[in-house]
Design a protein around this motif. Structure first.
Motif, PDB file in Angstrom:
ATOM      1  N   THR A 180      -7.722 -55.058  -1.755  1.00 17.31           N
ATOM      2  CA  THR A 180      -9.062 -54.790  -1.242  1.00 17.31           C
ATOM      3  C   THR A 180      -9.353 -55.650  -0.029  1.00 17.31           C
ATOM      4  N   VAL A 181      -9.077 -56.949  -0.149  1.00 14.22           N
ATOM      5  CA  VAL A 181      -9.313 -57.875   0.958  1.00 14.22           C
ATOM      6  C   VAL A 181      -8.428 -57.516   2.152  1.00 14.22           C
ATOM      7  N   ALA A 182      -7.157 -57.204   1.889  1.00  6.43           N
ATOM      8  CA  ALA A 182      -6.226 -56.876   2.974  1.00  6.43           C
ATOM      9  C   ALA A 182      -6.660 -55.616   3.713  1.00  6.43           C
ATOM     10  N   SER A 183      -7.064 -54.591   2.977  1.00  3.87           N
ATOM     11  CA  SER A 183      -7.470 -53.340   3.626  1.00  3.87           C
ATOM     12  C   SER A 183      -8.722 -53.536   4.472  1.00  3.87           C
ATOM     13  N   LEU A 184      -9.691 -54.318   3.963  1.00  4.70           N
ATOM     14  CA  LEU A 184     -10.902 -54.593   4.735  1.00  4.70           C
ATOM     15  C   LEU A 184     -10.580 -55.394   5.988  1.00  4.70           C
ATOM     16  N   ALA A 185      -9.714 -56.386   5.845  1.00  2.00           N
ATOM     17  CA  ALA A 185      -9.380 -57.248   6.979  1.00  2.00           C
ATOM     18  C   ALA A 185      -8.618 -56.480   8.055  1.00  2.00           C
ATOM     19  N   ILE A 186      -7.601 -55.729   7.653  1.00  6.48           N
ATOM     20  CA  ILE A 186      -6.787 -55.008   8.631  1.00  6.48           C
ATOM     21  C   ILE A 186      -7.609 -53.932   9.327  1.00  6.48           C
ATOM     22  N   SER A 187      -8.432 -53.212   8.563  1.00  2.28           N
ATOM     23  CA  SER A 187      -9.256 -52.156   9.152  1.00  2.28           C
ATOM     24  C   SER A 187     -10.251 -52.726  10.152  1.00  2.28           C
ATOM     25  N   THR A 188     -10.803 -53.897   9.842  1.00  2.00           N
ATOM     26  CA  THR A 188     -11.782 -54.518  10.732  1.00  2.00           C
ATOM     27  C   THR A 188     -11.127 -55.068  11.995  1.00  2.00           C
ATOM     28  N   MET A 189      -9.962 -55.680  11.854  1.00  2.00           N
ATOM     29  CA  MET A 189      -9.285 -56.279  13.003  1.00  2.00           C
ATOM     30  C   MET A 189      -8.693 -55.230  13.939  1.00  2.00           C
ATOM     31  N   PHE A 190      -8.281 -54.096  13.383  1.00  2.00           N
ATOM     32  CA  PHE A 190      -7.647 -53.049  14.194  1.00  2.00           C
ATOM     33  C   PHE A 190      -8.345 -51.710  13.918  1.00  2.00           C
ATOM     34  N   PRO A 191      -9.570 -51.531  14.432  1.00  2.00           N
ATOM     35  CA  PRO A 191     -10.349 -50.345  14.071  1.00  2.00           C
ATOM     36  C   PRO A 191      -9.750 -49.024  14.516  1.00  2.00           C
ATOM     37  N   GLY A 192      -8.859 -49.030  15.465  1.00  2.00           N
ATOM     38  CA  GLY A 192      -8.267 -47.772  15.914  1.00  2.00           C
ATOM     39  C   GLY A 192      -7.248 -47.204  14.945  1.00  2.00           C
ATOM     40  N   TRP A 193      -6.487 -48.096  14.300  1.00  2.00           N
ATOM     41  CA  TRP A 193      -5.403 -47.633  13.440  1.00  2.00           C
ATOM     42  C   TRP A 193      -5.225 -48.487  12.177  1.00  2.00           C
ATOM     43  N   GLY A 194      -6.069 -49.497  11.999  1.00  2.00           N
ATOM     44  CA  GLY A 194      -5.910 -50.405  10.867  1.00  2.00           C
ATOM     45  C   GLY A 194      -6.081 -49.745   9.517  1.00  2.00           C
ATOM     46  N   GLY A 195      -6.968 -48.746   9.431  1.00  2.00           N
ATOM     47  CA  GLY A 195      -7.161 -48.050   8.157  1.00  2.00           C
ATOM     48  C   GLY A 195      -5.893 -47.359   7.707  1.00  2.00           C
TER      49      GLY A 195
END
Length: 360
Positions: A244-259
């Motif tokens: 959960t933490v990893a998905s939120l962090a990656i998505s926030t840091m890389f909004p274009g493709w982090g999700g």
């Protein structure tokens, strides 16, 4: 060594989570369908975009489980039976109920309804293959904040079924079934493909199907990846929190493709939530999420036809919800569940009477 336990197919709340996701799509559409500004979002995507991602994560896990436990023919029969009958009925309802009402309100009669482009018959024929080529019917809906589209939710079903086909094909190969790594590599490649979409657009002439598929495929393969690792990595709260933490962090840091890059984490977190989120028995036995998804947009547009869009976001959401739930329940009770029961009886036919066995 197994960490945690494999997901119990009976002791989870995936039906409830899918239902919540379907209503999040309804909420998301309320902004464009009322013309209201300020739609909420997260990490470069809308509520609806994240809800669809959740759908694809869950689907990737469950559909891969179905493919790994069925032969190709039975798998395809199950997938067609689950998605197509309710979809076709929905198209017919658009033509027979929603569009005539919208046309009558806009024109004062039904004269010309059957022949005005996009004609009702053309709408049915051109959309039967799941790819939505026309969204309007006889130029309706009209005089609404978002004209010309009766059901903007249906476009994802084409790409959902494309994911089914991908899993059907890779499941043919024994080495893919024996090892979790081939599916994992496919997930990584799909995430890289989305991250490098600008490069791919030069090679595909910016084909929109490639764009949309690569937007959704990493989430589907994220769920598939969690499934193929299930015997080595079970569901455990520590991994659930970490994902959960990893998905939120990656998505926030890389909004274009982090999700998409965190598709495996999103899938694992969603499945972990399903192990502890309580689910009412009626929802456990009745999965109306598909019906909510395929009918909500149309009811929202119908509400807009009658001016409900001017009442504000919250009343608009409530009216659409009240209208959608009975129709979704009817779709489940009268279309989806009967078809799936018939398919399951085909898989497990009733034993023949003793007299017939002896005679045979």
């Amino acid at each position: 060594m197994l960490i945690g336990r494999p997901l119990d197919p009976r002791a989870n709340s995936l039906n409830l989570i899918r239902l919540i996701l379907a209503f999040l799509v309804l909420v998301h559409h309320s902004w464009p369908l009322t013309g209201a500004p300020g739609e909420p979002g997260f990490a470069g995507d809308s509520l609806g975009g994240w809800a669809v991602a959740g759908f694809f994560c869950i689907s990737g896990y469950l559909i891969t489980a179905s493919r790994w436990s069925h032969g190709l023919g039975d798998y395809l029969v199950h997938r067609v039976a689950r998605i197509m009958p309710a979809f076709i009925v929905c198209l017919v309802v658009m033509v027979v109920v929603f569009a005539p009402i919208g046309y009558w309100v806009a024109n004062g009669s039904l004269r010309g309804y059957l022949t005005t482009p996009t004609s009702p018959l053309d709408f049915l024929i051109s959309n039967l293959g799941l790819k939505i080529n026309h969204y309007d019917i006889a130029k309706t809906p009209l005089n609404v904040p978002y004209p010309g589209a009766w059901n903007g939710s249906l476009w994802t079903l084409y790409y959902e079924f494309a994911c089914y086909i991908i899993v059907a094909v890779i499941g043919v190969f024994a080495f893919v079934r024996r090892s979790p790594w081939p599916v994992t590599v496919l997930f990584v490649l799909s995430a890289l493909g989305h991250a490098k979409l600008n490069l791919l657009n030069h090679l595909t002439d910016a084909n929109p199907d490639v764009d949309l598929l690569l937007r959704l495929l990493p989430f589907f393969l994220g769920g598939a990846t969690v499934f193929v690792w299930r015997e080595r990595v079970g569901i455990h709260w520590t991994l659930g929190v970490a994902c959960t933490v990893a998905s939120l962090a990656i998505s926030t840091m890389f909004p274009g493709w982090g999700g998409q890059a965190s598709g495996v984490f999103v899938a694992y977190a969603t499945l972990w939530i399903s192990t502890w989120l309580p689910q009412p028995k009626i929802i456990a036995k009745n999965d109306i999420s598909y019906g909510v998804y395929i009918y909500a947009f149309a009811f929202q547009q119908l509400a807009a036809v009658f001016g409900v869009a001017s009442w504000g976001i919250l009343p608009f959401i409530l009216v659409a919800t009240v209208l959608t739930i009975p129709t979704a329940a009817a779709s489940w009770l009268w279309v989806e569940r009967p078809v799936m029961r018939r398919v399951r009886r085909r898989d497990h036919p009733a034993p023949k009477p003793v007299e017939q066995v002896r005679a045979g």
